[in-house]
Design a protein around this motif. Structure first.
Motif, short mmCIF file in Angstrom:
data_model
loop_
_atom_site.label_atom_id
_atom_site.label_comp_id
_atom_site.label_asym_id
_atom_site.label_seq_id
_atom_site.Cartn_x
_atom_site.Cartn_y
_atom_site.Cartn_z
N LEU A 115 7.27 9.58 -6.82
CA LEU A 115 6.16 8.95 -7.54
C LEU A 115 6.38 9.12 -9.04
CD1 LEU A 115 3.24 7.78 -7.77
CD2 LEU A 115 2.42 10.15 -7.62
N SER A 123 0.82 -1.22 0.00
CA SER A 123 0.00 0.00 0.00
C SER A 123 0.84 1.26 0.00
CB SER A 123 -0.93 0.01 1.22
OG SER A 123 -0.16 0.07 2.42
N ALA A 124 0.27 2.30 -0.57
CA ALA A 124 0.89 3.63 -0.59
C ALA A 124 -0.16 4.64 -0.14
CB ALA A 124 1.41 3.97 -1.97
N ARG A 125 0.11 5.30 0.96
CA ARG A 125 -0.85 6.27 1.51
C ARG A 125 -0.22 7.65 1.51
NH1 ARG A 125 -1.62 7.99 6.73
NH2 ARG A 125 -0.23 6.33 7.52
N GLN A 126 -0.93 8.60 0.94
CA GLN A 126 -0.40 9.95 0.83
C GLN A 126 -0.49 10.66 2.18
OE1 GLN A 126 -2.14 12.31 -2.30
NE2 GLN A 126 -0.31 13.54 -2.51
N SER A 140 -2.26 2.65 -4.45
CA SER A 140 -2.58 3.92 -3.80
C SER A 140 -4.07 4.19 -3.77
CB SER A 140 -1.87 5.07 -4.53
OG SER A 140 -2.21 5.07 -5.91
N ALA A 182 2.86 -0.30 -5.98
CA ALA A 182 2.03 -0.32 -4.78
C ALA A 182 0.65 0.24 -5.10
CB ALA A 182 2.69 0.49 -3.67
N PHE A 216 6.73 3.77 -7.42
CA PHE A 216 7.57 4.67 -6.64
C PHE A 216 9.03 4.26 -6.80
CE2 PHE A 216 3.43 4.58 -4.72
CZ PHE A 216 3.16 5.91 -4.41
N LEU A 248 4.75 3.96 2.49
CA LEU A 248 4.64 2.65 1.83
C LEU A 248 4.77 1.53 2.85
CD1 LEU A 248 5.10 4.51 -0.64
CD2 LEU A 248 6.54 2.73 -1.61
N TRP A 265 4.64 10.08 0.65
CA TRP A 265 3.89 8.83 0.59
C TRP A 265 4.46 7.85 1.61
CZ3 TRP A 265 -0.31 8.01 -2.65
CH2 TRP A 265 -0.51 8.96 -3.66
#
Length: 378
Positions: A220, A138-141, A170, A168, A183, A148, A146
């Motif tokens: 990114l 997962s990638a969360r801003q 997002s 990943a 990424f 990861l 980000w």
């Protein structure tokens, strides 16, 4: 399709062949590389221009296409060499070229072309087999960039890469094409754990674990959540190069096996006099021509820019490489007799490489299903 080669193609093929003859002596092909050998060979490939072959000219590359990559990969397959050429130059280079901004391309592509940097693409995860869009990494801003999390497996040459291109999710759910991002991570970043291991053919791969890895927004590649088609294209380019490698490996296996049958005597006559073995050599020669033709078709489809055609022909070539490569590797070992199972016999090393190629990035069964899906009417 026109399968003929022009003068430039022939010159490229001959140059790579000379390089391989010098760097990969026939009696040592397939043997594990020392660190110094790997570094020297990688530097030699860079000086010959092979590491920048498919990269843009403005980034220090030659701007060549998949057909030229095919010619190089075929010669590397004959020599059981090339190291991270497919993983770094073909796949990672293509992904950076396709998704990277002007600043990102200027930052990493010249280093790839010069051999100063190796890159690897982290696609697959445990439990999803070849279905890479089912990624759970997962990638969360966040406000700082980000964050990861996740684990990737079978990252080719991941333990020697300085740059990891991490696929990943997002947005969206596992299995969906939308929501996948790429990424660019430095392998030594805090929270990145890389564990290398040997593969069956004596090469290297790695598991990569990401634990709360914070990456800046400028790492990114391309728009968030829209990387699936670019990843699929880079993966197909890598598969097409592997199919060319398989053709090169079978070419050498055929020559080695035919020579063995000419020189080995049984019942007072060379083995080559026995008709059943003549038939098996003829089968190997036919398989070689099929592999060469399909590798060329796959390379031309990668350059054609038509996604449906590319998927269909690349998968068709991979099916053939998996089925015929494995069969011809086993046939060569059998015709060599018990010595074919030893490390001293080069046939065993070529057979191992062909077995690995057959499994990488989708086996024959998986690519048959993909080919059928690409051929089905909309």
């Amino acid at each position: 399709m026109d399968f003929s080669l022009n003068d430039d193609h022939l010159a490229l093929r001959d140059a790579v062949q000379r390089f391989c003859d010098g760097e990969y002596p026939a009696e040592h092909r397939g043997s594990p590389e020392t660190g110094s050998q790997a570094a020297a060979r990688w530097a030699g490939m860079a000086s010959l221009g092979l590491l920048g072959l498919p990269l843009p000219e403005e980034a220090g590359g030659s701007g060549q296409g998949a057909v030229e990559v095919m010619l190089v990969a075929q010669e590397l397959g004959r020599a059981l060499g090339g190291g991270a050429f497919v993983a770094s130059t073909v796949m990672a280079g293509r992904l950076l070229t396709r998704l990277g901004s002007a600043d990102q391309r200027a930052r990493w592509l010249p280093a790839l072309a010069s051999g100063e940097l190796q890159a690897a693409v982290a696609l697959y995860e445990d439990g999803v087999r070849y279905d890479w869009p089912a990624a759970r990494a997962s990638a969360r801003q966040t406000g700082a960039g980000w964050l990861l999390q996740g684990r990737k497996t079978l990252v080719l040459h991941g333990d020697t890469a300085g740059l990891l291109l991490m696929v990943a999710r997002s947005a969206g759910e596992p299995g969906q094409s939308d929501g996948l991002s790429v990424f660019a991570l430095d392998a030594g970043s805090p929270g990145v754990e890389v564990t290398g291991f040997d593969t069956l053919d004596g090469r290297r791969a790695a598991h990569v674990v990401l634990r709360d890895v914070l990456v800046p927004a400028d790492r990114l590649l391309g728009p968030a959540g829209a990387a699936a088609e670019a990843v699929d294209e880079a993966l197909d380019a890598g598969v097409a190069a592997l199919c060319a490698e398989a053709a090169g490996a079978v070419d050498v296996l055929l020559a080695q096996t035919a020579e063995h049958l000419r020189t080995r005597r049984q019942f007072g006559a060379p083995l080559a006099k026995f008709q059943v073995l003549q038939h098996r050599i003829a089968d190997m020669a036919i398989a070689l021509e099929q592999l060469k033709s399909m590798a060329c078709a796959a390379a031309m489809a990668v350059d054609a820019g038509e996604p449906a055609l590319r998927r269909r022909l690349v998968s068709a070539a991979k099916v053939l490489a998996g089925q015929l490569g494995r069969a011809q590797g086993f046939a060569a070992i059998q015709m060599h007799g018990a010595m074919g199972m030893t490390d001293e016999c080069r046939a065993a090393h070529y057979a191992k490489r062909l077995m690995v190629i057959g499994q990488l990035f989708g086996d024959a069964s998986w690519h048959l299903q993909r080919m059928s899906a690409a051929s089905a009417p909309a």
